[in-house]
Scaffold this active site. Structure first.
Site, PDB file in Angstrom:
ATOM      1  N   TYR A 118      12.436  -0.601  -3.630  1.00 38.02           N
ATOM      2  CA  TYR A 118      13.569  -0.476  -2.717  1.00 38.02           C
ATOM      3  C   TYR A 118      14.818  -1.135  -3.295  1.00 38.02           C
ATOM      4  CZ  TYR A 118      16.512  -0.110   1.374  1.00 38.02           C
ATOM      5  OH  TYR A 118      17.558   0.189   2.202  1.00 38.02           O
TER       6      TYR A 118
ATOM      7  N   TYR B 124       2.103  -2.468 -12.995  1.00 38.08           N
ATOM      8  CA  TYR B 124       2.029  -1.058 -12.603  1.00 38.08           C
ATOM      9  C   TYR B 124       3.444  -0.500 -12.685  1.00 38.08           C
ATOM     10  CZ  TYR B 124       0.850   2.968  -9.517  1.00 38.08           C
ATOM     11  OH  TYR B 124       0.663   4.207  -8.967  1.00 38.08           O
TER      12      TYR B 124
END
Length: 302
Positions: free
Chosen positions: A117, A143
């Protein structure tokens, strides 16, 4: 696998096929820990070498903190292969809390998606992974999936993260082959997992040690055969199986985003029911389900 040069704790063996297991929901839309665990055992029975709950396929971003913890506990209790659990969140504080819980219930490693975000600069990224790695005694896997998080790691930033004590590897879903090739070349002590079914064979050729495959959530045997063929030196067979994975992947991508995996699982007639997806994600309609079944039967995987 060997420990990273900056960490005295050996990494778990997460080479081979590492499905990003699903989170099952019951008829009321609540997390079903038993079915979630049964799916993890299903992929292990199909030959998976490790499991990765609470990845994208695990719908982690749609779960409450308590639900995430129940998933980690259920999967860790169910299987006898390494478990690397997704613990990432937008904030460092929440990520650390998730990681501490996962480590406390016996996972073999934690997978930390880049915060999402808000834009993330290099200093913020390095500080984030430093905080997580310092909080737990299990290996940390980065990741990298910039298409979903909006935050891409530069090769320079990854190099700084790789040097942190406790950081063991990276799961790359960027589909950026040049980036991945350079990352592997520059960080030889890290374990790399390729995270796209479109790049399983290519990832192995580049030097990845593990395949995080959504197709393996439904057809673990197919992806295990691909990995085993490659490991045995039969690249022609591995490429042939990659072609089948392409076709299965295309069939499962029909309809709403990510609906294919759970629909295809229901077509396999397993003894567990993983239910649908959590809103706002949605399942396939009847026509899409019928078309998927036709495709999978024609491919010979059902």
């Amino acid at each position: 696998m060997t420990p990273t040069s900056s960490d005295t704790t050996a990494s778990p063996d997460v080479s081979g096929v590492v499905p990003p297991t699903v989170t099952a929901f019951d008829g009321n839309g609540d997390v079903d820990p038993d079915a979630t665990a049964a799916h993890a055992q299903f992929v292990v029975d199909g030959g998976a070498n490790a499991v990765f709950p609470l990845g994208t396929n695990g719908e982690f971003a749609l779960l409450t903190a308590g639900e995430r913890r129940r998933v980690v506990e259920a999967v860790t209790d169910a299987v006898d292969v390494p478990v690397i659990a997704g613990v990432g969140a937008p904030s460092t504080r929440e990520t650390v809390a998730n990681a501490e819980h996962a480590a406390s219930v016996g996972v073999d490693g934690v997978v930390v998606v880049t915060p999402y975000y808000y834009p993330l600069d290099e200093e913020g990224a390095v500080a984030h992974y430093r905080s997580v790695a310092a909080a737990v005694d299990v290996p940390v896997y980065v990741y990298h999936i910039p298409s979903k998080t909006g935050n891409e790691l530069s090769l320079e930033t990854l190099g700084r993260i790789a040097a942190l004590d406790g950081v063991a590897g990276l799961k790359d879903s960027s589909k950026d082959v040049p980036w991945l090739a350079q990352a592997i070349d520059a960080n030889p002590d890290m374990d790399f997992l390729v995270g796209s079914d479109s790049l399983l064979f290519a990832g192995l050729e580049l030097g990845c040690t593990g395949l995080v495959s959504a197709v393996a959530n439904v057809f673990p045997e197919l992806v295990v055969d691909l990995y085993d063929a490659y490991a045995a030196g039969d690249e022609d067979e591995a490429q042939r199986l990659q072609s089948t994975v392409f076709d299965v992947r295309s069939a499962m991508k029909r309809g709403p985003y990510m609906a294919g995996v759970k629909t295809a699982l229901s077509l396999r007639e397993t003894d567990f029911d993983v239910g649908g997806l959590r809103a706002p994600l949605r399942t396939m309609d009847d026509a899409q389900r019928a078309a998927l079944e036709t495709d999978l039967r024609e491919l010979g995987v059902l």
